[in-house]
Design a protein around this motif. Structure first.
Motif, PDB file in Angstrom:
ATOM      1  N   VAL A  67      24.801  22.348   2.329  1.00  0.00           N
ATOM      2  CA  VAL A  67      23.985  23.214   1.469  1.00  0.00           C
ATOM      3  C   VAL A  67      24.697  23.427   0.139  1.00  0.00           C
ATOM      4  O   VAL A  67      25.866  23.835   0.104  1.00  0.00           O
ATOM      5  CB  VAL A  67      23.725  24.585   2.137  1.00  0.00           C
ATOM      6  CG1 VAL A  67      22.981  25.511   1.190  1.00  0.00           C
ATOM      7  CG2 VAL A  67      22.950  24.397   3.431  1.00  0.00           C
ATOM      8  N   ARG A  68      24.011  23.141  -0.942  1.00  0.00           N
ATOM      9  CA  ARG A  68      24.530  23.381  -2.283  1.00  0.00           C
ATOM     10  C   ARG A  68      23.729  24.526  -2.886  1.00  0.00           C
ATOM     11  O   ARG A  68      22.528  24.403  -3.099  1.00  0.00           O
ATOM     12  CB  ARG A  68      24.396  22.126  -3.158  1.00  0.00           C
ATOM     13  CG  ARG A  68      24.940  20.852  -2.515  1.00  0.00           C
ATOM     14  CD  ARG A  68      26.458  20.879  -2.373  1.00  0.00           C
ATOM     15  NE  ARG A  68      26.993  19.612  -1.873  1.00  0.00           N
ATOM     16  CZ  ARG A  68      27.255  19.364  -0.599  1.00  0.00           C
ATOM     17  NH1 ARG A  68      27.037  20.298   0.317  1.00  0.00           N
ATOM     18  NH2 ARG A  68      27.749  18.194  -0.220  1.00  0.00           N
ATOM     19  N   ILE A  69      24.385  25.639  -3.159  1.00  0.00           N
ATOM     20  CA  ILE A  69      23.674  26.807  -3.668  1.00  0.00           C
ATOM     21  C   ILE A  69      24.584  27.608  -4.578  1.00  0.00           C
ATOM     22  O   ILE A  69      25.803  27.700  -4.349  1.00  0.00           O
ATOM     23  CB  ILE A  69      23.175  27.703  -2.506  1.00  0.00           C
ATOM     24  CG1 ILE A  69      22.360  28.883  -3.061  1.00  0.00           C
ATOM     25  CG2 ILE A  69      24.301  28.164  -1.619  1.00  0.00           C
ATOM     26  CD1 ILE A  69      21.699  29.727  -2.009  1.00  0.00           C
ATOM     27  N   ASP A  70      24.008  28.155  -5.627  1.00  0.00           N
ATOM     28  CA  ASP A  70      24.740  29.029  -6.526  1.00  0.00           C
ATOM     29  C   ASP A  70      24.970  30.375  -5.845  1.00  0.00           C
ATOM     30  O   ASP A  70      24.061  30.926  -5.208  1.00  0.00           O
ATOM     31  CB  ASP A  70      23.934  29.214  -7.817  1.00  0.00           C
ATOM     32  CG  ASP A  70      24.637  30.122  -8.807  1.00  0.00           C
ATOM     33  OD1 ASP A  70      25.564  29.664  -9.480  1.00  0.00           O
ATOM     34  OD2 ASP A  70      24.254  31.314  -8.886  1.00  0.00           O
ATOM     35  N   THR A  71      26.169  30.914  -5.987  1.00  0.00           N
ATOM     36  CA  THR A  71      26.482  32.166  -5.299  1.00  0.00           C
ATOM     37  C   THR A  71      25.588  33.317  -5.755  1.00  0.00           C
ATOM     38  O   THR A  71      25.210  34.168  -4.951  1.00  0.00           O
ATOM     39  CB  THR A  71      27.962  32.553  -5.512  1.00  0.00           C
ATOM     40  OG1 THR A  71      28.258  32.554  -6.905  1.00  0.00           O
ATOM     41  CG2 THR A  71      28.884  31.576  -4.793  1.00  0.00           C
ATOM     42  N   GLN A  72      25.245  33.354  -7.028  1.00  0.00           N
ATOM     43  CA  GLN A  72      24.396  34.443  -7.515  1.00  0.00           C
ATOM     44  C   GLN A  72      22.978  34.340  -6.964  1.00  0.00           C
ATOM     45  O   GLN A  72      22.330  35.358  -6.695  1.00  0.00           O
ATOM     46  CB  GLN A  72      24.389  34.469  -9.042  1.00  0.00           C
ATOM     47  CG  GLN A  72      25.761  34.805  -9.621  1.00  0.00           C
ATOM     48  CD  GLN A  72      25.711  35.113 -11.100  1.00  0.00           C
ATOM     49  OE1 GLN A  72      24.944  35.959 -11.545  1.00  0.00           O
ATOM     50  NE2 GLN A  72      26.527  34.421 -11.885  1.00  0.00           N
TER      51      GLN A  72
END
Length: 234
Positions: free
Chosen positions: A149-154
């Motif tokens: 999973v590639r996701i921005d922390t914000q």
């Protein structure tokens, strides 16, 4: 909905809110890219290397009967957010989130007292998001990146907060019973032999149920026992 303060580095998001709660609004969120003195439950050190999501939420509820269940609501919210990425996380009572038996997220709840009363609750959350090496962690752990999973922390933070505050008022009013069904769906330990450790003492038995209060009901050779707090060992 929430005022989010973002820092590159903090000693601890938890400590920051506890030190500044008087001047900050209810539901203020503090997020840090890295913590130099992060803490987990029972004052354990939480290693907060870059790539994780580290945040704390300041809560000043007037209803305080069910504050202990807020960590379970946060854990459930994390689970539900992660499920949207085609993963199957589970809840490890009381408030850890796991995937494939490895820890993805930990949650810490602390209260601040003022004049003999609870002035606020601070919920701290650490999620393994983009780390590629968690071998230094003292237990099996996994990151969303390692799970594909590639996701921005914000972005993940906002998803979790949205889910949390959807049920927040209901949990404050009615407690764990409002989320018990959803929690049990993600709790795979019922009917299994487990041990629960509180301090240096471990109690072994069959995980029988989660009570309407969110406590663990353990069937032991001495009969059914209700566990209020502890670490579930499997």
């Amino acid at each position: 909905m929430s005022n989010i303060l973002h820092f590159e580095t903090l000693s601890s998001t938890q400590t920051y809110l506890k030190e500044h709660f008087k001047t900050l609004d209810d539901k203020t969120v503090v997020m840090a890219d890295e913590q130099t003195a992060g803490r987990g439950r029972f004052d354990r050190k939480w290693i907060s290397q870059p790539g994780g999501l580290y945040f704390s939420v300041l809560l000043k509820p007037t209803q305080q009967d069910f504050l202990a269940n807020l960590t379970q609501l946060m854990a459930l919210s994390l689970c539900q957010a992660v499920e949207s990425y085609s993963l199957q996380p589970n809840l490890k009572w009381p408030n850890d989130v796991q995937v494939n038996g490895k820890k993805l997220c930990g949650i810490l709840s602390e209260t601040v007292m003022q004049n003999g009363k609870i002035a606020c609750v601070v919920l701290g959350v650490g999620v393994n998001v983009a780390q590629t090496d968690l071998s230094h962690v003292g237990q099996p752990a996994v990151s969303l990146y390692e799970l594909g999973v590639r996701i921005d922390t914000q972005d993940l933070l906002q998803q979790v907060l949205d889910l949390f505050f959807q049920k927040y008022e209901a949990v404050l009013s009615e407690g764990f019973s409002t989320i018990r069904s959803a929690y049990l769906e993600r709790f795979p330990f019922l009917g299994k032999q487990i041990a629960v450790k509180n301090g240096t003492t471990a109690l072994t038995g069959i995980a029988q149920d989660l009570s309407p209060r969110g406590t663990l009901v353990l069937q032991t050779p001495r009969g059914s026992q209700e566990i209020l707090i502890g670490d579930l060992l499997v």
